[in-house]
Design a protein around this motif. Structure first.
Motif, mmCIF file in Angstrom:
data_model
loop_
_atom_site.group_PDB
_atom_site.id
_atom_site.type_symbol
_atom_site.label_atom_id
_atom_site.label_comp_id
_atom_site.label_asym_id
_atom_site.label_seq_id
_atom_site.Cartn_x
_atom_site.Cartn_y
_atom_site.Cartn_z
ATOM 1 N N VAL A 89 11.567 -5.092 6.825
ATOM 2 C CA VAL A 89 11.515 -5.217 5.374
ATOM 3 C C VAL A 89 10.149 -5.693 4.895
ATOM 4 O O VAL A 89 9.737 -5.405 3.780
ATOM 5 N N GLY A 90 9.389 -6.378 5.733
ATOM 6 C CA GLY A 90 8.087 -6.899 5.348
ATOM 7 C C GLY A 90 6.996 -5.866 5.195
ATOM 8 O O GLY A 90 5.941 -6.170 4.644
ATOM 9 N N VAL A 91 7.230 -4.653 5.643
ATOM 10 C CA VAL A 91 6.183 -3.640 5.537
ATOM 11 C C VAL A 91 6.169 -2.938 4.184
ATOM 12 O O VAL A 91 5.171 -2.319 3.820
ATOM 13 N N TRP A 92 7.246 -3.024 3.408
ATOM 14 C CA TRP A 92 7.317 -2.293 2.142
ATOM 15 C C TRP A 92 6.254 -2.708 1.136
ATOM 16 O O TRP A 92 5.637 -1.838 0.511
ATOM 17 N N PRO A 93 5.992 -4.003 0.947
ATOM 18 C CA PRO A 93 4.891 -4.330 0.027
ATOM 19 C C PRO A 93 3.551 -3.752 0.483
ATOM 20 O O PRO A 93 2.742 -3.330 -0.346
ATOM 21 N N PHE A 94 3.314 -3.702 1.780
ATOM 22 C CA PHE A 94 2.063 -3.117 2.274
ATOM 23 C C PHE A 94 2.046 -1.605 2.083
ATOM 24 O O PHE A 94 1.005 -1.026 1.794
ATOM 25 N N PHE A 95 3.198 -0.953 2.221
ATOM 26 C CA PHE A 95 3.255 0.487 1.968
ATOM 27 C C PHE A 95 3.014 0.797 0.498
ATOM 28 O O PHE A 95 2.342 1.766 0.158
ATOM 29 N N PHE A 96 3.572 -0.019 -0.399
ATOM 30 C CA PHE A 96 3.395 0.222 -1.831
ATOM 31 C C PHE A 96 1.962 -0.011 -2.281
ATOM 32 O O PHE A 96 1.541 0.549 -3.283
ATOM 33 N N THR A 97 1.217 -0.846 -1.554
ATOM 34 C CA THR A 97 -0.167 -1.114 -1.936
ATOM 35 C C THR A 97 -1.178 -0.393 -1.052
ATOM 36 O O THR A 97 -2.370 -0.635 -1.171
ATOM 37 N N ALA A 98 -0.703 0.475 -0.167
ATOM 38 C CA ALA A 98 -1.608 1.255 0.682
ATOM 39 C C ALA A 98 -2.366 2.244 -0.186
ATOM 40 O O ALA A 98 -1.871 2.666 -1.219
#
Length: 107
Positions: free
Chosen positions: A43-52
């Motif tokens: 679940v922690g990767v979603w913020p990084f995916f949204f800001t990639a």
């Protein structure tokens, strides 16, 4: 370009507001899952995916400076900066497209 214009492009137009809301919701969801679930998974990767892709460049820079021992708060500051930079880019694109539409309508 003054501070008011940067704020308007980054936060107050519809495209930027929706984007920042999506990033904020993903961060809130991550925190809720981390506090309530025994196995949060990925679940922690979603913020990084949204800001990639900006967040991935920030993570690479943090890893180059600190290595794998980087403090968690440094990654979160990088995530926030990434979200704001991408929001600024979205806002500028939105205003440019909207301005082009206004010019076309006036002609």
């Amino acid at each position: 370009m003054n501070a008011r214009t940067l704020l308007r492009l980054t936060v107050t137009n519809p495209a930027s507001a929706v984007y920042l809301g999506l990033v904020g919701a993903s961060v809130v969801f991550e925190v809720v899952v981390l506090l309530t679930a025994s196995d949060p998974g990925f679940v922690g990767v979603w913020p990084f995916f949204f800001t990639a892709p900006v967040s991935l460049v920030m993570v690479a820079g943090v890893e180059a400076l600190w290595g794998m021992d980087a403090p968690y708060w440094v990654l979160m500051v990088g995530l926030a900066v990434s979200a704001l930079l991408q929001s600024l880019a979205l806002g500028a694109t939105f205003e440019a497209l909207r301005g082009r539409r206004r010019v076309g309508r006036a002609a």
